[in-house]
Design an enzyme around this catalytic site. Sequence first.
Site, PDB file in Angstrom:
ATOM      1  CD  GLU A  40      -2.020   1.431   2.844  1.00 50.51           C
ATOM      2  OE1 GLU A  40      -2.271   2.652   3.369  1.00 50.51           O
ATOM      3  OE2 GLU A  40      -2.445   0.257   3.533  1.00 50.51           O
ATOM      4  CG  ASP A  44       0.078   7.110  -1.261  1.00 47.47           C
ATOM      5  OD1 ASP A  44      -0.793   7.494  -1.445  1.00 47.47           O
ATOM      6  OD2 ASP A  44       1.237   7.819  -0.543  1.00 47.47           O
ATOM      7  CG  ASP A 113      -5.684   1.679   3.292  1.00 45.17           C
ATOM      8  OD1 ASP A 113      -5.475   2.957   2.595  1.00 45.17           O
ATOM      9  OD2 ASP A 113      -5.736   1.493   4.565  1.00 45.17           O
ATOM     10  CD  GLU A 116      -3.148   4.255  -1.583  1.00 45.47           C
ATOM     11  OE1 GLU A 116      -3.428   5.763  -1.615  1.00 45.47           O
ATOM     12  OE2 GLU A 116      -3.119   3.776  -0.415  1.00 45.47           O
TER      13      GLU A 116
END
Length: 224
Positions: A40, A44, A113, A116
């Site tokens: 994650e 991101d 999340d 990502e």
Amino acid sequence: MIASVRQLEKNFSHRFADRSLAELALTHRSAGRINNERLEFLGDAILGFLIADELLRRFPDSPEGALSRKRSLLVNQQTLADLAIRLQLGEILVLGPGELKSGGKKRESILADAVEAVIGAIYLDGGLEVCRTVVLSLYNDLLDNDLSEVTAKDSKTRLQELLQARCMPLPVYKVVSIDGEEHEQNFLVSCQIGLLSELTLGRGANRRLAEQQAASKALEALGL
């Protein structure tokens, strides 16, 4: 888990060379010590870079402020959660018993999340250009929207600011009903404000969208 990975590959249009990355991306921290948090973190950063790069290409004459607002809108939790719902990602996530019981498969933060994490996994599995192709495919329609649209405030924000300016209580939103199958639910939400004698109602695929529609109808009723 094999079936979940296959569904992930189909929905994201990427076949993993290393399927352990896909399995890891689908594993929430509530399910154990080995989970998708590191993916994650990576996803991101990769997503933010790819979106920023594409915005520069598509809107060469736009100022930095507009580009920043657009990027923020495209990578925020709500947009990512909406993508996850569209991709039916919640259905294949691995959650711990407690999170599963409390509705974690529908929680926006968990869904966002997970998107990502999957992007991070695709980057590690196929490299930057493969990841770029997947991200741009997911975001194609959203990227096509005019940048001027991001300067407009959403209906809930506008309604809240209106009431605050008049020193009135904030809107009260309540879920009236939830219809449909678990993966295709339809929310009916009411909005109550002191400036209107009647409730306004909104519908949507999730509570947030239904609240936005209810707020929009309240603004319309006020002639705004």
